[in-house]
Design an enzyme around this catalytic site. Sequence first.
Site, mmCIF file in Angstrom:
data_model
loop_
_atom_site.group_PDB
_atom_site.id
_atom_site.type_symbol
_atom_site.label_atom_id
_atom_site.label_comp_id
_atom_site.label_asym_id
_atom_site.label_seq_id
_atom_site.Cartn_x
_atom_site.Cartn_y
_atom_site.Cartn_z
ATOM 1 N N CYS A 77 0.826 -1.320 0.075
ATOM 2 C CA CYS A 77 0.027 0.103 0.012
ATOM 3 C C CYS A 77 0.916 1.230 0.197
ATOM 4 C CB CYS A 77 -0.872 -0.035 1.343
ATOM 5 S SG CYS A 77 0.091 0.131 2.747
ATOM 6 N N CYS A 81 3.600 1.437 2.509
ATOM 7 C CA CYS A 81 4.681 0.857 2.383
ATOM 8 C C CYS A 81 5.567 1.705 1.418
ATOM 9 C CB CYS A 81 4.451 -0.231 1.702
ATOM 10 S SG CYS A 81 3.518 -1.785 2.581
ATOM 11 N N ASP A 118 8.968 26.148 -33.483
ATOM 12 C CA ASP A 118 10.031 26.475 -34.123
ATOM 13 C C ASP A 118 9.545 26.436 -35.640
ATOM 14 O OD1 ASP A 118 12.774 26.940 -34.859
ATOM 15 O OD2 ASP A 118 12.864 24.884 -35.564
ATOM 16 N N ASP A 156 12.997 20.523 -33.017
ATOM 17 C CA ASP A 156 13.279 19.513 -33.702
ATOM 18 C C ASP A 156 14.641 18.991 -32.573
ATOM 19 O OD1 ASP A 156 15.722 21.050 -33.829
ATOM 20 O OD2 ASP A 156 15.808 21.179 -36.085
ATOM 21 N N ASP A 210 17.258 23.939 -30.975
ATOM 22 C CA ASP A 210 16.032 24.314 -29.990
ATOM 23 C C ASP A 210 16.427 23.940 -28.497
ATOM 24 O OD1 ASP A 210 14.812 25.620 -32.187
ATOM 25 O OD2 ASP A 210 14.244 23.663 -32.860
#
Length: 836
Positions: free
Chosen positions: A29, A32, A475, A722, A726
């Site tokens: 759970c 834990c 871009d 790309d 960038d």
Amino acid sequence: MQLVPKTKLAPEFDPILEKIILDVGGMKCAGCVNAVERQLTQHPGVKSACVNLATEVAVVESETGAVDADALAQRLTAVGFPTQPRKPNGIAGEISTLPDPAERQRREMRSSVRQLAIAAILLLLSGSGHFGNLGSLVLPVLNNIWFHCGLATVALLIPGRPIIVDGWLGWRRNAPNMNTLVGLGTLTAYIASLVALLFPKMGWECFFDEPVMMLGFILLGRTLEQQARGRAAAAFRKLLALQPQVARLIANPEKGGMGSSSVEIPAEQVRVGEWVQVLPGDKIPVDGEVVVGKTTVDESMLTGEAVPVIKQPGDMVTGGTLNQSGAIAIQTTRTGSDTTLARIVALVEAAQTRKAPVQKLADTVAGYFTYGVLTASVLTFVFWYFFGTHIWTDVSMSGGMEMMGHATHEAPHSPLLISLKLAIAVMVVACPCALGLATPTAILVGTAMGAERGLLIKGGDVLEKVHKLNTVVFDKTGTLTTGNPIVTDCLLIEEMGSGEWGVGSMETHSPLSTPYSLIQLAAAVESGTHHPLAKAIQQEAQQQHLSIPEAVDFHTEPGLGVSAVVEGKIVLLGNWDWLSWHGIAINETAQQVAEDLATDGKTVVCVAVGGTLAGLIAVSDTLRPDAQSTVDKLRQMGLRVMLLSGDRQEAANAIAKQLGLDSADVIAGVPPAKKAAAIQSLQLKGTRGQGDKGTKKTPNSSLRTDTINRVSIHSVVAMVGDGINDAPALSQADVGIALHSGTDVAMETAEIVLMRDRLNDVVESIQLSRATFNKIRQNLFWAFAYNTVGIPLAAGVLFPSLGFVLNPSGAAALMAFSSVSVVTNSILLRRLAHHP
């Protein structure tokens, strides 16, 4: 060159962190998960730790070499969570005796089914006693209280034993979990019933059926939950299964080529530069270049596209894709963990451990949840025993409490038993498991689905940011356009005033003062760079069959221009700023011609020879086929779409006009080094309101200044590029989305990578992210709602007025159902995501 400092990245002087991946068992759970994270973060040298309940994986960040993975595994194993470090190629650590995680899950599933079968038989026998005379006619022993005592004892010793033992261990290590609550509830019910049986004069009732029913419902819920989690992880396992295991190594390619004999070896033993034979029907074992043969390759596992791709010598192939039609030999370029598929698998797995910020509330609650439930249980007992049964005296004597258990009708309900049952119900109904599964199961399904479709989403934190997006910046070159420009015009400076040049036509002019034409000089200078414009100029020279003179002393200024020395003369190629910086005068005629070309959407490259402007070369790059539809869909989704370009304002405006974008949504003339600053400016300024047309551009500035009707809110910006030039802007943006063109940089920099290089995938990735995050919110809502409603009902809040109370077995059923419903809701994402 200085980039704008980025607030969201670590400072440059921070030490390099390494990641340690651990396979952790024994987690049941969210409590834990919290305990495991606490143990990991307390270890010296550990900077952060993130644990995923659904995949049972922990990712630890530490300074390089500061933490021993085996020591971490031993630490967790010692406190009750069997752990093994993940080694390269899936090799477990030497100290580990644990089976493979997938095998461990299969064993746990088989064990759960066996335990459930036993619990179901016990539950059937226990419940048959409630059919009155019918049960006694079939099997008289069913009405014997000692028989039901035996059933409860067997239930605790066989199917309930792992739960009780794990609950006790959690209590002992000061990390109580769901099993602690369930174990306390079942043991309390059993002991109270046993006391009532051994000391009948006390007048207590026996409810041995309650422990049996509680364990039965809980085991049913856990089994269903495990199956659901298995289905949730199916796509990721499918991705793992794509990794080839065997390669056919060509021992002596220089002698016999592909025809020489090959030997089968494990794929991870292939080295870069070696030749590998791939027969029809084989998976390609490594990333490489085709050197011999021609075939078609099914790359659907990578791109989601079902149409095979033709591969011939010189083409690149990716490990894990399927060779279909012909035998080929490839020369290895990447192996092992460096292959594209291995990196995708690593990215997807890492994404599944990155939590959404919204999960922090659930984690905080889960850390104290069990203690809170135990406190609520004690308070429930105290209230009913000392106050409730005295305030509502008819409660203890009425038959209403029979809803909580199947008591004998002769014995009155004692206040102690009433209070005890209510306290047990409170302990059992609470479910930290649902809280722990709410986020990771949704992320598990969403990221695996994305990987199937060629969309790599790097984690829950990305999903939450995508959900808040209001601006998407594209871009231009190579992103909105094809990235394959062509030369359309070549104009000499002395002929520009003749008016003979035409837009869209390629003209040939007399040579310059050198024996070479303008295109030849430009191609010579551009041979020192790999920019798309350079490619266009070189292709034009090749198509005209022009010889390329030798150039030396190359110098490139990204986004501005390039220079070189050709036969003793300095030749410059670039934009106006580049030439002006070098002191080259530009006459009005040339400037007017350039502006006219730019108005038609062309990029103009100025060529200067020996310090004098010699001519202009116009290059045009067409829009991608899906650019228009992508922009339209994003705007329909309520997002502002903008264009960011290093090109001149006129060229960028021409592209924007084709896409239906307003000039206010264009940021032009921005070199790569300043794109991050442009994104940061957008983030700080906020975004304009719907219908705001009062945005204008200040003179002599490439950046907009918004002055009219501006809505002053923060912009959450996605940058689509790309992944090469960038990269700074992708990092600065709240969400970086990279096309796969620049694989290495894209995978490292962007939060979302589009493997198919299709712009439409920008829309699909945002839709998938939104759908996944909505599932996270739904799961967290239901996880909190179950406990918010269930605990008061179990505490008897409606009992005095409506006579309704949640009995312990009903509480167990509700608790089990909460976990199952949360995981099932995540799985429904697979169906819903097809109709975003």
